[in-house]
Design an enzyme around this catalytic site. Structure first.
Site, short mmCIF file in Angstrom:
data_model
loop_
_atom_site.label_atom_id
_atom_site.label_comp_id
_atom_site.label_asym_id
_atom_site.label_seq_id
_atom_site.Cartn_x
_atom_site.Cartn_y
_atom_site.Cartn_z
N ASP A 250 -31.98 -0.19 41.95
CA ASP A 250 -32.38 -1.48 42.53
C ASP A 250 -31.61 -2.56 41.78
O ASP A 250 -30.96 -2.29 40.75
CB ASP A 250 -33.91 -1.65 42.37
CG ASP A 250 -34.46 -2.90 43.05
OD1 ASP A 250 -33.74 -3.51 43.88
OD2 ASP A 250 -35.61 -3.27 42.75
N ARG B 165 -39.33 1.59 56.86
CA ARG B 165 -40.29 0.54 56.52
C ARG B 165 -41.15 0.23 57.75
O ARG B 165 -42.37 0.06 57.66
CB ARG B 165 -39.57 -0.75 56.07
CG ARG B 165 -38.85 -0.66 54.73
CD ARG B 165 -39.82 -0.55 53.59
NE ARG B 165 -40.77 -1.65 53.51
CZ ARG B 165 -40.55 -2.83 52.95
NH1 ARG B 165 -39.40 -3.08 52.37
NH2 ARG B 165 -41.49 -3.77 52.93
N HIS C 127 -44.32 -2.39 44.60
CA HIS C 127 -43.83 -2.57 45.98
C HIS C 127 -44.21 -1.31 46.77
O HIS C 127 -43.35 -0.50 47.13
CB HIS C 127 -42.31 -2.79 45.93
CG HIS C 127 -41.73 -3.33 47.20
ND1 HIS C 127 -42.50 -3.70 48.29
CD2 HIS C 127 -40.42 -3.58 47.56
CE1 HIS C 127 -41.70 -4.14 49.25
NE2 HIS C 127 -40.45 -4.07 48.83
N ARG D 21 -46.48 -11.46 49.89
CA ARG D 21 -45.39 -11.21 48.94
C ARG D 21 -45.43 -12.34 47.93
O ARG D 21 -45.30 -13.52 48.29
CB ARG D 21 -44.03 -11.15 49.64
CG ARG D 21 -42.87 -11.20 48.67
CD ARG D 21 -41.55 -10.87 49.28
NE ARG D 21 -41.44 -9.45 49.52
CZ ARG D 21 -40.29 -8.81 49.78
NH1 ARG D 21 -39.16 -9.48 49.80
NH2 ARG D 21 -40.27 -7.52 50.01
N CYS E 199 -33.84 0.24 47.76
CA CYS E 199 -34.76 -0.51 48.62
C CYS E 199 -34.05 -1.62 49.38
O CYS E 199 -34.52 -2.05 50.43
CB CYS E 199 -35.91 -1.08 47.80
SG CYS E 199 -35.39 -2.27 46.55
N GLN F 8 -42.61 -0.20 50.28
CA GLN F 8 -41.25 0.30 50.14
C GLN F 8 -41.24 1.76 49.67
O GLN F 8 -40.51 2.60 50.20
CB GLN F 8 -40.47 -0.57 49.15
CG GLN F 8 -39.06 -0.09 48.90
CD GLN F 8 -38.18 -0.23 50.14
OE1 GLN F 8 -38.06 -1.32 50.68
NE2 GLN F 8 -37.54 0.85 50.58
N1 CP Z 1 -36.74 -3.89 50.35
C1 CP Z 1 -37.30 -5.05 50.69
O1 CP Z 1 -38.51 -5.28 50.48
O2 CP Z 1 -36.45 -5.90 51.32
P1 CP Z 1 -36.71 -7.43 51.63
O3 CP Z 1 -36.75 -8.17 50.33
O4 CP Z 1 -35.58 -7.84 52.50
O5 CP Z 1 -38.05 -7.55 52.33
N1 NVA Z 2 -36.97 -5.48 42.48
C1 NVA Z 2 -36.64 -6.28 43.64
C2 NVA Z 2 -37.07 -5.60 44.89
C3 NVA Z 2 -36.65 -6.32 46.16
C4 NVA Z 2 -37.13 -5.65 47.40
C5 NVA Z 2 -37.29 -7.65 43.51
O1 NVA Z 2 -38.46 -7.74 43.15
O2 NVA Z 2 -36.60 -8.64 43.78
#
Ligand code: CP
Ligand code: NVA
Length: 309
Positions: free
Chosen positions: A225, A292, A134, A107, A264, A137
């Site tokens: 989101d 997930r 992502h 990540r 998400c 997700q």
């Molecule tokens: N939706 C998602 O990826 O959640 P987290 O940021 O908690 O991993």
């Molecule tokens: N758009 C958000 C998604 C989190 C799961 C981010 O990147 O923070």
């Protein structure tokens, strides 16, 4: 060995097989406690390294539990714990981790960093979120939609708010799975034009609309989101522009009567969505969060060449 860097790279046939396996394996372990391994333990002896340069609840816990249920182990590495956080190159990190583990999940912010890791790793690399996409997700989102509403092909989704990594991945998915998206986004916050063009070439209808009402009209799914993604600076102008795209009961009442609401998570209650929607009858966000786990188990098996198990 296959990386899971994005939906397009994996391709529609693989994505559909992954979803099918996720559903079969989820059904097969119904009633088992969360910590009990699946009876076949297909990843016994295997290890996943999880590298996080950003916070996470769902991705971290679902990948760790996924490996445990598949009979393997996960190692959590936050960027502040490992040398990459103080300048060791991505390539050297990839080479080193590849000697210890069977797969790496990353990540990060820059999508290029994910691609660089994959280029130098000799084990599969999984995209656990970048500023661009992502994919884990959105696989869970499709699975959850189909659990509640049947085949996603031909459906219409409304995306409200920021044209961010989630919006972009959903657009990619629309081309690959054959559904349509109405984007209700303020001027200046539309998703990447290239990603939209590719989805359109695959046959999906992507409409960019400046009115939230128009975007949700008749939609089978309504998704949103955070207005500010992780590591984005506070931006009063952006937040002001987003206000008209908040998902409220009045807005969702204009969608299909059986419309599902997806997010998400984490949600910023009172910003992109009100409590009445996220806790209301249209919301399927907790099933979405659970999926997930199931979909990532299938992604891990696909990456490690064990999809048929
Ligand atoms: N939706 C998602 O990826 O959640 P987290 O940021 O908690 O991993
Ligand atoms: N758009 C958000 C998604 C989190 C799961 C981010 O990147 O923070």
């Amino acid at each position: 060995m296959q990386h899971f860097l994005g939906l397009t790279e994996a391709g529609a046939p693989a994505l559909k097989r992954i979803l099918a396996l996720a559903k079969v394996r989820r059904d097969a372990r119904k009633g088992l406690p969360t910590g009990a391994p699946d009876s076949d333990k297909p990843l016994e002896g295997h290890t996943l390294a999880m590298v996080f340069e950003k916070s996470s609840t769902r991705t971290r816990v679902s990948f760790e539990q996924a490996m445990h249920q598949l009979g393997g182990t996960a190692i959590m590495l936050s960027s502040s714990d490992i040398q990459m956080g103080r300048g060791e190159t991505v390539a050297d990190t990839a080479r080193t981790l590849s000697r210890y583990v069977d797969a790496i999940m990353l990540r990060t912010s820059a999508h290029g960093k994910l691609l660089e890791l994959a280029q130098h790793a000799t084990v599969p690399v999984i995209n656990g979120l970048t500023d661009q996409t992502h994919p884990c997700q959105v696989m869970a989102d499709i699975m959850t939609y189909e659990d509640h509403r049947g085949h996603v092909a031909g459906s219409t989704w409304a995306w409200l708010g920021d044209g961010n990594n989630m919006a972009q991945t959903l657009i990619e998915a629309s081309g690959l799975f054959g559904f349509h998206i109405n984007l209700g986004v303020p001027e200046g916050y539309a998703p990447d034009a290239c990603i939209m063009a590719k989805a359109k070439m695959l046959g999906s209808t992507i409409r960019v609309l400046k009115s939230a009402n128009e975007a949700v009209a008749g939609a089978h799914a309504v998704a949103t989101d955070a207005w500010l993604s992780m590591h984005q600076q506070d931006n009063a102008d952006k937040l002001l522009a987003m206000q008209a795209f908040q998902v409220t009961p009045t807005l969702i009442a204009q969608a299909d009567p059986r419309a599902v609401f997806l997010h998400c998570l984490p949600a910023h209650r009172g910003e992109e969505v009100t409590d009445a929607v996220i806790d209301g009858p249209h919301s399927i966000v907790w099933d979405e969060a659970e999926n997930r786990l199931h979909v990532q188990k299938a992604i891990l098996l696909w990456c490690l060449g064990k999809l048929e198990i």
